[in-house]
Design a protein around this motif. Structure first.
Motif: not given
Ligand SMILES: C[S@@+](CC[C@H](N)C(=O)[O-])C[C@H]1O[C@@H](n2cnc3c(N)ncnc32)[C@H](O)[C@@H]1O
Length: 249
Positions: A124-130, A138-140, A175-183, A191-197
């Protein structure tokens, strides 16, 4: 020269076009006069040579060669200048975030969303970031599937981010945030998820190891971390070799 070769491909491509064009200006300055198509051919030959010298791939060299012909073809076309500006701005707003980090915009399949949902621990309260959430699919999806958890999408391209934000607006736990994944600090993420290159994967892995806590999970869609064997690999529908690679930290 080595410094120039380390620039992102887009900057190297622009540099090659600019240097080739400067070469043509120098020839014109010497008083040489040619028919238009000869200038186009000269630009093409020079730009291909420079592109390869700057270690751009054959695919880039091909696009570089096509550009002078495209410009020549459009030169006399009755297209107002603002159309080009609008197209350029649209490209930056939609794809700009991935240009420097060399990450294109494409999407995980719905099958991948489903399988991601199955990979979220029952906490419960799990935090996930795309990291690089694109249009927010995926987030929705995950926010609806797991109302007890919190989902964040980080996206660097402004228009893409706006679409993701609108898409997730009905979900109170997204929540959607405009910004860089590096910051984006990963310290509080379960859980952190990434579909990059392939390009950012070594640096992203270093960030994951630095910031994520023991017991958390990192999932990469399709792209390996060089030298790091994932604990599980789950094939997903989509392009060939689409899969989720999972590391439990
Ligand atoms: C391949 S898409 C993945 C979309 C989504 N995560 C999915 O799985 O369907 C990658 C996204 O990462 C974004 N991106 C690239 N570099 C980024 C950065 N440094 N910070 C945030 N987003 C970035 C791109 O703009 C693009 O929208």
């Amino acid at each position: 020269m080595n410094l120039l070769r380390r620039l992102p491909p887009l900057l190297r491509a622009l540099l090659a076009q600019a240097l080739a064009f400067a070469g043509l200006l120098a020839l014109a300055g010497l008083g040489l006069r040619f028919p238009g198509y000869v200038w186009v051919l000269l630009q093409t030959v020079l730009v291909v040579f420079l592109s390869r010298s700057l270690t751009l791939s054959p695919r880039w060299a091909f696009m570089q060669a096509a550009l002078p012909f495209l410009v020549r073809a459009l030169w006399a076309a009755p297209i107002p200048a603002w159309v080009y500006l609008a197209l350029f701005l649209a490209m930056v707003l939609i794809f700009g975030g991935g240009l420097i980090s060399r990450v294109p915009l494409y999407h995980a399949s719905e099958d991948a969303w489903e399988k991601l949902a199955g990979l979220l621990p029952e906490k419960p309260g799990l935090r996930f970031v795309d990291l690089g959430c694109g249009f927010g699919g995926p987030v929705a999806h995950l926010a609806r599937a797991r109302p007890d958890a919190f989902f964040t999408g980080v996206e660097a391209s402004p228009f893409t981010c706006l679409v993701a934000w609108l898409r997730c607006l009905p979900c109170a736990n997204a929540r959607i945030r405009l910004g860089s994944l590096w910051r984006t600090d990963l310290a509080g993420c379960d859980v952190a998820y990434a579909f990059l290159s392939p390009v950012p994967m070594p640096a992203l892995w270093a960030k994951v190891r630095r910031e994520m806590q023991p017991g958390s999970r990192f999932i990469s869609h399709s792209f390996d971390v060089p030298g790091e064997t994932p604990h599980r690999v789950i094939p997903v529908k989509g392009r060939e070799s689409a899969r989720l690679l999972i590391w439990d930290l």
